[in-house]
Design a protein around this motif. Structure first.
Motif, PDB file in Angstrom:
ATOM      1  N   PHE A  94       0.862  -1.192   0.000  1.00 26.15           N
ATOM      2  CA  PHE A  94       0.000   0.000   0.000  1.00 26.15           C
ATOM      3  C   PHE A  94       0.894   1.236   0.000  1.00 26.15           C
ATOM      4  N   ILE A  95       0.320   2.353  -0.462  1.00 24.16           N
ATOM      5  CA  ILE A  95       1.101   3.583  -0.580  1.00 24.16           C
ATOM      6  C   ILE A  95       0.304   4.734   0.030  1.00 24.16           C
ATOM      7  N   VAL A  96       0.967   5.498   0.897  1.00 27.61           N
ATOM      8  CA  VAL A  96       0.346   6.665   1.533  1.00 27.61           C
ATOM      9  C   VAL A  96       0.996   7.903   0.922  1.00 27.61           C
ATOM     10  N   HIS A 113      -2.605  -1.077  -8.450  1.00 24.39           N
ATOM     11  CA  HIS A 113      -3.212  -2.332  -7.994  1.00 24.39           C
ATOM     12  C   HIS A 113      -3.082  -2.531  -6.502  1.00 24.39           C
ATOM     13  N   VAL A 114      -2.518  -1.531  -5.833  1.00 22.36           N
ATOM     14  CA  VAL A 114      -2.431  -1.588  -4.363  1.00 22.36           C
ATOM     15  C   VAL A 114      -3.145  -0.354  -3.815  1.00 22.36           C
ATOM     16  N   PRO A 115      -3.634  -0.431  -2.551  1.00 19.63           N
ATOM     17  CA  PRO A 115      -4.364   0.703  -1.994  1.00 19.63           C
ATOM     18  C   PRO A 115      -3.527   1.982  -1.922  1.00 19.63           C
ATOM     19  N   LEU A 116      -4.182   3.089  -2.265  1.00 18.88           N
ATOM     20  CA  LEU A 116      -3.579   4.413  -2.148  1.00 18.88           C
ATOM     21  C   LEU A 116      -4.345   5.166  -1.053  1.00 18.88           C
ATOM     22  N   ILE A 117      -3.617   5.668  -0.080  1.00 21.40           N
ATOM     23  CA  ILE A 117      -4.251   6.392   1.031  1.00 21.40           C
ATOM     24  C   ILE A 117      -3.811   7.852   0.956  1.00 21.40           C
ATOM     25  N   ASN A 118      -4.775   8.738   0.876  1.00 23.91           N
ATOM     26  CA  ASN A 118      -4.498  10.176   0.799  1.00 23.91           C
ATOM     27  C   ASN A 118      -4.190  10.719   2.198  1.00 23.91           C
ATOM     28  N   ALA A 119      -2.978  11.218   2.382  1.00 24.54           N
ATOM     29  CA  ALA A 119      -2.590  11.803   3.676  1.00 24.54           C
ATOM     30  C   ALA A 119      -2.639  13.325   3.611  1.00 24.54           C
ATOM     31  N   GLY A 120      -3.435  13.856   2.683  1.00 23.45           N
ATOM     32  CA  GLY A 120      -3.592  15.303   2.529  1.00 23.45           C
ATOM     33  C   GLY A 120      -3.249  15.727   1.116  1.00 23.45           C
ATOM     34  N   ILE A 289      -6.317  -2.651   3.011  1.00 23.57           N
ATOM     35  CA  ILE A 289      -5.659  -3.895   2.589  1.00 23.57           C
ATOM     36  C   ILE A 289      -6.708  -5.009   2.419  1.00 23.57           C
ATOM     37  N   GLN A 290      -7.545  -5.171   3.424  1.00 22.50           N
ATOM     38  CA  GLN A 290      -8.567  -6.241   3.363  1.00 22.50           C
ATOM     39  C   GLN A 290      -9.498  -6.018   2.174  1.00 22.50           C
ATOM     40  N   LYS A 291      -9.969  -4.787   2.031  1.00 20.90           N
ATOM     41  CA  LYS A 291     -10.930  -4.488   0.959  1.00 20.90           C
ATOM     42  C   LYS A 291     -10.299  -4.568  -0.412  1.00 20.90           C
ATOM     43  N   GLY A 292      -8.965  -4.302  -0.448  1.00 18.77           N
ATOM     44  CA  GLY A 292      -8.272  -4.354  -1.726  1.00 18.77           C
ATOM     45  C   GLY A 292      -7.981  -5.775  -2.152  1.00 18.77           C
ATOM     46  N   GLY A 293      -8.257  -6.724  -1.257  1.00 22.23           N
ATOM     47  CA  GLY A 293      -8.034  -8.119  -1.607  1.00 22.23           C
ATOM     48  C   GLY A 293      -6.565  -8.495  -1.587  1.00 22.23           C
TER      49      GLY A 293
END
Ligand code: NCD
Length: 300
Positions: A94-96, A113-120, A289-293
């Motif tokens: 995953f990438i923040v 293909h991996v979760p991206l989390i917006n930290a602002g 992570i879970q939701k991204g499978g």
């Protein structure tokens, strides 16, 4: 799944994340027993958000792939897209990202293909901050319905204000705003009231940092007169409702939006917010992570 704005989450998902964070606070372990790697890409300065994502990863047994804007190929002109795709190719799960551009994730997240989390994202949104604010409010009041919340200060330039105003309204809170005319945001459809009114009526007084670095005039603010007109003075704090609380995402401009002596007063939950930030980020990482499978595809 990606977490880019608070709109990505349903009310049920928000409550799930808050519950998960609270379970971790209450002692539930969420350490992974297999190898997982994350990467934190911060293109804007950060203390709390970056370190609390790091702390969350330590506690979950997640390895971090280190990245620094200054020593990366960004200095050779590499684009955000190519940087992110590189980190994905190296194997990050995953990438923040924190980035000065509003909606930096457009044109990127659909190819990831991996979760991206917006930290602002610039003056756009700050979903992980919003969730930790919601957690702090829920711990205090048990929920949001009918709660009166004022968001005060440099609303126009604050991604925290944008995420929080909309989501608190959606969750049933009564949202009012306090800002001088220049810093009001026409995209937020909530009433503006005077600070002297806000302090008397609200359960939650959410202060914002004056975002000097985003001001065109170089951030010329007269601290004393700003505090007297729009800030939380000791006199105003004394007039707040008995159980009401003070939030601030920090960093705090002491003596500008809040009297320095109030930063750690009884009503202040500012350091509580920071502590909650570690747990909410554990819940966010796990959820994405879970939701991204990813667990299913890579680790079982
Ligand atoms: C906020 C941010 O970066 O938007 N800080 C934080 O993440 N704790 C608010 C701010 O910088 O004023």
């Amino acid at each position: 799944m990606h977490l880019l704005t608070m709109n990505d989450l349903t009310n049920d998902e928000i409550n799930y994340l808050l519950d998960q964070a609270q379970l971790i606070i209450d002692g539930q372990s969420n350490q992974y027993e297999f190898k997982l790697t994350g990467s934190l890409l911060f293109y804007e300065p950060s203390t709390r958000t970056k370190l609390s994502f790091e702390m969350a990863c330590h506690q979950m047994n997640i390895n971090l792939l280190s990245f620094s804007k200054e020593t990366s190929s960004v200095t050779k002109g590499e684009s955000l897209y190519d940087t992110v795709k590189t980190i994905e190719s190296l194997g990050a799960d995953f990438i923040v990202i924190r980035h000065p551009d509003e909606q930096f994730y457009e044109g990127i997240y659909t190819d990831l293909h991996v979760p991206l989390i917006n930290a602002g994202d610039g003056t756009g949104e700050h979903p992980s901050q919003s969730l930790l604010d919601l957690l702090t409010i829920k711990q205090e009041f048990g929920g949001f319905n009918g709660l009166s919340v004022a968001i005060c200060g440099d609303i126009k330039h604050s991604r925290v204000a944008k995420s929080n105003a909309r989501v608190l309204h959606r969750l049933g809170a009564d949202v009012v705003l306090v800002a001088e005319e220049e810093w009001q945001d026409p995209t937020l459809p909530y009433p503006y009231i005077a600070m002297d009114e806000a302090i008397k009526q609200v359960d939650v007084l959410m202060l914002l940092r004056v975002q000097k670095e985003r001001h065109k005039n170089g951030g010329l603010v007269n601290s004393h007169s700003y505090l007297q007109q729009y800030g939380l003075t000791k006199d105003r704090e004394r007039k707040m409702k008995p159980r009401s609380i003070i939030l601030h995402p920090a960093p705090v401009n002491r003596g500008v939006e809040i009297d320095s002596e109030l930063v750690e007063c009884d009503r202040s939950r500012i350091f509580k917010q920071m502590n909650n930030g570690v747990y909410i980020r554990q819940a966010i990482i796990d959820f994405c992570i879970q939701k991204g499978g990813v667990l299913h595809e890579n680790h079982y």
